[in-house]
Design an enzyme around this catalytic site. Structure first.
Site, PDB file in Angstrom:
ATOM      1  CG  HIS A 148      71.737  14.426 -11.493  1.00  0.00           C
ATOM      2  ND1 HIS A 148      73.081  13.738 -10.919  1.00  0.00           N
ATOM      3  CD2 HIS A 148      71.242  13.306 -11.958  1.00  0.00           C
ATOM      4  CE1 HIS A 148      73.411  12.645 -11.151  1.00  0.00           C
ATOM      5  NE2 HIS A 148      72.260  12.159 -11.904  1.00  0.00           N
ATOM      6  CG  ASN A 319      79.679  11.235 -14.027  1.00  0.00           C
ATOM      7  OD1 ASN A 319      80.309  11.585 -13.144  1.00  0.00           O
ATOM      8  ND2 ASN A 319      78.416  11.758 -14.013  1.00  0.00           N
ATOM      9  CE1 TYR A 321      77.860   4.117 -13.610  1.00  0.00           C
ATOM     10  CE2 TYR A 321      78.171   6.573 -14.890  1.00  0.00           C
ATOM     11  CZ  TYR A 321      77.768   5.716 -13.601  1.00  0.00           C
ATOM     12  OH  TYR A 321      77.456   6.342 -12.678  1.00  0.00           O
ATOM     13  CD  GLU A 377      77.030  10.157 -11.678  1.00  0.00           C
ATOM     14  OE1 GLU A 377      76.787   8.781 -12.539  1.00  0.00           O
ATOM     15  OE2 GLU A 377      76.323  10.790 -11.730  1.00  0.00           O
TER      16      GLU A 377
HETATM   17  O1  IFM Z   1      72.053   6.428 -12.334  1.00  0.00           O
HETATM   18  C1  IFM Z   1      72.886   7.314 -13.103  1.00  0.00           C
HETATM   19  C2  IFM Z   1      73.133   8.941 -12.939  1.00  0.00           C
HETATM   20  O2  IFM Z   1      71.959   9.563 -12.454  1.00  0.00           O
HETATM   21  C3  IFM Z   1      74.020   9.493 -13.937  1.00  0.00           C
HETATM   22  N1  IFM Z   1      74.944   8.683 -14.322  1.00  0.00           N
HETATM   23  C4  IFM Z   1      74.771   7.229 -14.832  1.00  0.00           C
HETATM   24  C5  IFM Z   1      74.066   6.663 -13.386  1.00  0.00           C
HETATM   25  C6  IFM Z   1      73.995   5.267 -13.879  1.00  0.00           C
HETATM   26  O3  IFM Z   1      73.211   5.229 -15.318  1.00  0.00           O
END
Ligand code: IFM
Length: 471
Positions: A148, A319, A321, A377
């Site tokens: 990561h 992930n 967002y 995520e």
């Molecule tokens: O905090 C980050 C994470 O480390 C990786 N994915 C997105 C998150 C929010 O920006």
């Protein structure tokens, strides 16, 4: 992660159906989330929470170097202390368990567990052994990401992800970790978000190591994916009972108009965000449109690489967002056209749950071999404050509810999704944004390291308790 996940549709308890226990988070009665085998957990990452960057033989990482450079991170902050999780891990696991979260996604700091000669650092390894053993004692499903973003600086000094050799060093690291930790890890993910490592790290310089060249980005991506492909058989050999996969951050691109040029722009946005990673993994080839968008950036690919990269996966971590609205740039690319009047988070990212649903359904159509999916995520940053001992993170509660509804819709449309990890368990070091942006469902006061459970976490815990109480 539970291999048998995903068969039965459990009914929601009648008390909840009657509305007696209704709250702003609780999913509707027919939601797939009520299935007990839909894993609900939380995620973190090593550099963002651990701190203790100089302890027990940990070597410097590219993020130690990058964040020490003036102007790279907001307010000049670094991960040197972060959430001090390296020392507070026991209390943090207690907290995780007290919320009833069923899964924990963490990452290992490569510079903590291996020295520059590739030899194990026992003290670093013992930290993760203690952590994982405790999680297993608590009955928590463990999902471990090997990379990561905290590349050992000594590897960056030899070219980092621009050097093909780094992929082989990664396979050595995966070998060591899977020999040492076998039996305590339910799921191994090789990489977290190779798009960010390659594009932000080598393409535009917003992340460590801070290089900015399109050709670097595509070559770094190739070596990252090669590292992944080399590690998968190693993980399979050393830890056959666990699941193996990779985590990709996906982006929704929508067109600003119906014009063919804007539609093409939105397509290209998703090519560079999604197909750049998913095509090599699932089709064994880079999308040709990528090199129309970024002419002259074809990476050096050796015979057999694409076969290595496209080895079958047990799961794909997703992930998600936000979405990006784009228009044609008048040439061969796209430009962002931020929409007015839409809901945004502290990051300025648009809240757009439908994008998650649409991408998942689209991937299921595009990739015939799409493996089972975990949302590894999802979450949002808000400027949360502790008031009278409480944090009322109303926007996050609504955000999570709507994104989980989108996941449910994708499941109902036939996508095999087996779990969801909140980003993040606690507020932490948000890379180039330092500590200002708070993504946690647990608030961290960085001056005292006091943890305060936010209202969102209380409601997730309440839901999980109700779900466990079902017949
Ligand atoms: O905090 C980050 C994470 O480390 C990786 N994915 C997105 C998150 C929010 O920006």
């Amino acid at each position: 992660m539970a291999n048998d996940a995903f068969a039965v549709s459990d009914a929601r308890p009648s008390a909840v159906s009657n509305g007696a226990l209704a709250d702003p988070f609780s999913p509707p009665a027919d939601s797939s989330l009520w299935r007990k085998n839909f894993l609900l957990g939380a995620a973190t990452a090593s550099y963002q929470i651990e701190g203790a960057v100089n302890e027990d033989g940990r070597l410097p990482s590219i993020w130690d170097t990058f964040s020490a450079k003036p102007g790279k991170v907001l307010a000049g902050e670094t991960g040197a202390v972060a959430c001090d999780h390296y020392h507070r891990w026991e209390a943090d696991i207690e907290l995780l368990a007290s919320l009833g979260l069923e899964g924990y996604r963490l990452s290992i700091a490569w510079p903590r567990v291996m020295d520059a000669a590739g030899l194990p650092n026992r003290k670093g390894l013992d930290f993760y052994k203690r952590l994982l053993n405790r999680l297993k004692e608590k009955g928590i499903t463990t999902s471990v990401t090997l990379y990561h973003w905290d590349l050992p600086q000594h590897l960056e000094d030899r070219g980092g992800w621009l050097n093909r050799d780094t992929a082989y060093r990664f396979a050595d690291y995966a070998d060591l970790m899977s020999r040492e930790l076998a039996g305590t890890v339910d799921a191994w993910a090789t990489l977290n978000e190779p798009w960010c490592s390659a594009y932000l790290g080598y393409g535009n310089g917003h992340h460590a190591p801070g290089l900015a060249d399109g050709r670097f980005a595509t070559q770094a991506m190739h070596h990252l994916l090669l590292a992944h492909g080399l590690a998968i058989p190693v993980l399979r050999a050393n830890d056959p009972a666990s699941q193996k996969g990779i985590v990709a951050n996906i982006g929704r691109g929508t067109a600003n108009s119906d014009s063919a040029a804007d539609q093409r722009a939105a397509h290209l946005f998703e090519v560079q965000h999604n197909a750049w990673i998913l095509d090599p993994l699932l089709k064994g080839a880079y999308p040709q449109d990528l090199f129309e968008l970024w002419p002259g950036t074809e990476p050096l690919v050796l015979d057999g690489d694409m076969q290595t990269i496209s080895a079958p996966l047990d799961f794909l971590g997703i992930n998600y967002y936000f979405r990006t609205n784009v228009a044609s740039d008048g040439a061969h690319g796209f430009r962002d056209v931020p929409l007015e009047g839409v809901e945004r988070t502290q990051m300025g990212w648009e809240v757009h749950p439908d994008g998650l649903r649409d991408l998942l359904i689209g991937f299921n159509r595009t990739y015939r071999n799409l493996p089972p999916i975990y949302i590894t995520e999802n979450g949002m940053a808000s400027d949360d404050k502790v008031i009278d001992g409480h944090v009322d993170d109303t926007q996050r509660i609504s955000f999570l509810k709507r994104h989980l509804a989108a996941v449910d819709q994708a499941i109902k449309a036939g996508v095999d999704i087996r779990g969801y990890f909140l980003w993040s368990l606690m507020d932490n070091f948000e890379w180039a944004f330092g500590y200002e942006r708070r993504f946690g469902v647990v608030h961290v006061d960085y001056s005292t390291q006091k943890r305060t459970v936010k209202r969102s976490a209380e409601l997730v815990a309440k839901f999980l308790k109700e779900r466990r109480a079902q017949a």
